[in-house]
Design a protein around this motif. Sequence first.
Motif, short mmCIF file in Angstrom:
data_model
loop_
_atom_site.label_atom_id
_atom_site.label_comp_id
_atom_site.label_asym_id
_atom_site.label_seq_id
_atom_site.Cartn_x
_atom_site.Cartn_y
_atom_site.Cartn_z
N LEU A 150 1.02 -1.09 -0.17
CA LEU A 150 -0.15 0.10 -0.28
C LEU A 150 1.08 0.83 0.24
O LEU A 150 0.62 2.68 -0.62
CB LEU A 150 -1.16 0.41 1.56
CG LEU A 150 -2.09 -1.33 1.30
CD1 LEU A 150 -2.57 -1.16 3.04
CD2 LEU A 150 -2.93 -0.58 0.35
N LEU A 151 1.58 1.41 0.82
CA LEU A 151 2.64 1.91 1.11
C LEU A 151 3.34 2.52 -0.54
O LEU A 151 3.69 4.04 -0.89
CB LEU A 151 3.85 2.33 1.70
CG LEU A 151 3.26 2.82 3.20
CD1 LEU A 151 4.27 2.16 4.41
CD2 LEU A 151 3.34 3.54 3.20
N SER A 205 10.91 5.52 0.26
CA SER A 205 11.24 4.42 -0.51
C SER A 205 11.79 3.82 0.68
O SER A 205 11.64 2.41 1.37
CB SER A 205 11.71 4.39 -1.89
OG SER A 205 13.13 4.73 -1.25
N MET A 206 12.98 4.50 1.92
CA MET A 206 13.36 3.82 2.76
C MET A 206 12.59 3.53 3.85
O MET A 206 12.63 2.02 4.36
CB MET A 206 14.10 5.01 3.22
CG MET A 206 15.37 5.29 2.87
SD MET A 206 16.97 3.94 2.60
CE MET A 206 16.86 4.43 0.97
N PHE A 207 11.28 4.05 4.12
CA PHE A 207 10.19 4.03 5.14
C PHE A 207 9.69 2.93 5.00
O PHE A 207 9.53 1.75 5.06
CB PHE A 207 9.47 4.83 5.55
CG PHE A 207 8.78 4.63 6.16
CD1 PHE A 207 8.50 4.49 7.92
CD2 PHE A 207 7.09 4.99 5.44
CE1 PHE A 207 7.68 4.50 8.76
CE2 PHE A 207 6.20 4.37 6.37
CZ PHE A 207 6.15 4.05 7.95
N LYS A 209 11.22 -0.08 3.07
CA LYS A 209 11.91 -0.62 2.93
C LYS A 209 12.11 -1.23 4.32
O LYS A 209 12.42 -2.01 4.88
CB LYS A 209 12.85 -0.52 2.43
CG LYS A 209 14.00 -0.66 1.29
CD LYS A 209 15.07 -0.22 1.30
CE LYS A 209 15.22 -0.82 -0.58
NZ LYS A 209 16.37 0.59 -0.70
N TYR A 210 11.98 -0.23 5.10
CA TYR A 210 12.23 -0.45 6.59
C TYR A 210 10.26 -1.19 7.65
O TYR A 210 10.66 -2.13 8.07
CB TYR A 210 12.33 1.38 7.73
CG TYR A 210 11.71 1.23 8.82
CD1 TYR A 210 12.78 0.40 10.17
CD2 TYR A 210 10.50 1.14 9.44
CE1 TYR A 210 12.18 0.64 11.30
CE2 TYR A 210 10.07 1.00 10.73
CZ TYR A 210 10.92 0.69 11.75
OH TYR A 210 11.08 0.88 13.15
N MET A 211 9.21 -0.50 6.49
CA MET A 211 8.22 -1.76 7.22
C MET A 211 8.23 -2.72 6.26
O MET A 211 8.02 -3.75 7.24
CB MET A 211 7.38 -0.87 6.60
CG MET A 211 6.68 0.33 6.81
SD MET A 211 6.69 0.64 8.80
CE MET A 211 4.94 -0.19 8.49
N ASN A 212 8.67 -3.09 5.29
CA ASN A 212 9.15 -4.54 4.30
C ASN A 212 9.77 -5.56 5.66
O ASN A 212 9.56 -6.98 5.56
CB ASN A 212 10.26 -4.29 3.81
CG ASN A 212 9.15 -4.92 2.03
OD1 ASN A 212 7.67 -5.79 2.14
ND2 ASN A 212 9.00 -4.10 0.97
N LYS A 213 10.56 -4.63 6.18
CA LYS A 213 12.18 -5.57 7.28
C LYS A 213 11.15 -5.92 8.81
O LYS A 213 10.53 -7.25 8.46
CB LYS A 213 12.93 -5.18 7.55
CG LYS A 213 14.04 -5.39 6.47
CD LYS A 213 15.43 -4.48 7.27
CE LYS A 213 16.24 -4.72 6.32
NZ LYS A 213 17.41 -3.20 5.87
N ARG A 214 10.43 -5.02 8.82
CA ARG A 214 9.24 -5.41 10.39
C ARG A 214 8.50 -6.09 10.28
O ARG A 214 8.03 -7.11 11.19
CB ARG A 214 8.79 -4.01 9.96
CG ARG A 214 9.59 -3.01 11.26
CD ARG A 214 8.80 -1.71 12.59
NE ARG A 214 7.76 -2.58 13.28
CZ ARG A 214 6.76 -1.61 13.79
NH1 ARG A 214 7.56 -0.67 14.31
NH2 ARG A 214 6.56 -2.54 14.73
#
Lengths: 219, 245
Positions: A150-151, A205-207, A209-214
């Motif tokens: 969604l992001l 896009s950094m955010f 990536k961070y969400m993806n990891k979490r």
Amino acid sequence: MFSNFDFSVIPPSLPYIWQGLVFSFRLTVTAMLGGIIIGTLLALARLSGGKALGFAAKTYVDLMRSVPLLMMILWFFLLAPFFMKITPETSALITFTLFQAAFYSEIMRAGIQSIPRGQINAGFAIGMSYWQTMGNVVLPQAFRNMVPVLLTQTFILFQDTSLVYAIGATDLLKAADNTGKLYGRTVEMYIFVSLIYFAICFSLSMFVKYMNKRIAIIR
Amino acid sequence: MNYQWNWGVFFETIPSGDVTYLTWIIHGLGWTVAISLCAWIIALSLGSIVGTLRTAQHRGLALIGHAWVEFFRNVPILLQLFLWFFVVPELLPHDLSMWVKQDMPAKEFITSVLALGLFTSARVAEQVRAGIQSLSRGQRNAGLALGFTQTQTYRYVLLPMAFRIIIPPLTSEFMNAFKNSGVAYAVGVWEMVFVSRQMVEETGGQVIESLIVPTVLYIICSYAANLLMGVIERRSHVPGFIVAK
């Protein structure tokens, strides 16, 4: 290389650029929230099993997805005056919400379908209706699984807001364009807004990536 | 609603020439297709190279690939087009700059192709990278164990698999490029968006007639491209992998 450039036009134009940036954000947030709500309803309509409802939702989604956003912006902006008075800004807000709904609906559909069928049956088994099962069991998990996607869609949406240039709504790009033309310094203004867009999109896009990891760890 | 329908408008001639509006739209379609295909060639070739670089063992090469992707992905396509059209000529040496501004043939078309091609190349690169990384580590090791060099491993082992796996996402990237080609109107390429806008103005507000034909043409082209890619996907599918029916 930059010898004949004059970046001193930037400070006086900042307030106007800021207004443009605020509109870009408003458009992004409105289209995202509206798009996710309508999109979820569209996804539920497609998965509900109702033939007519499902067909209508599928047609809408396929139509929006195969026509360029630029064409949709023109359609709405040029047709709306036959029915009502409308500003380019309002027109953009409505078009973007309706258009993005189709894309968010595909994401939500994938999210809903990623939930094991057993959970839906379990919901039915304890006596919940279709809408209760969806609302209490399936959607909360689907949303959570789909947050990164969604992001990512919102990232694309934010970049696409620059297309309202076509109907003269004052977003970030148009504001820069206008001030640039006013001072006869479009080149400097284009470079300046490119940096703004880059900074915002890069952080977003950094955010993601961070969400993806979490999210990956939670599963 | 007081809309005056006039479906005959397609067979009227445009004010600035001797062709009918319908012919004009068909020419627009030609430009749209030309921009998308040329940009796609750039995007696919550069995207494959950059995507491959991103998976390279060499740190520096991977960094170059990463920088490329971030650079072209984080600025909206319309603004990138303006950068290529208005800003880059200012940065060139004087003589070259004058030539680009004054004498360069088909400047609008070439800049649009370049902008769209590079913008799309970043997205293609991400798909290529994802494709290569989806392969099991053993494949790369097997290639190296056979005595292939890094380049040979990519050429004969990794890339042939990766490309066949990523055909579906590449299809949607092509669709995006096709739809994004509409931004070329902003620098004055007479593609379909440009033509429909002009047509609305010059026919004195025949909005529906002006927009419906380009819209339908967009839908038909998307559908056709989807079908074609579906065929390619089935022809090239890797045995043992799931393929869309």
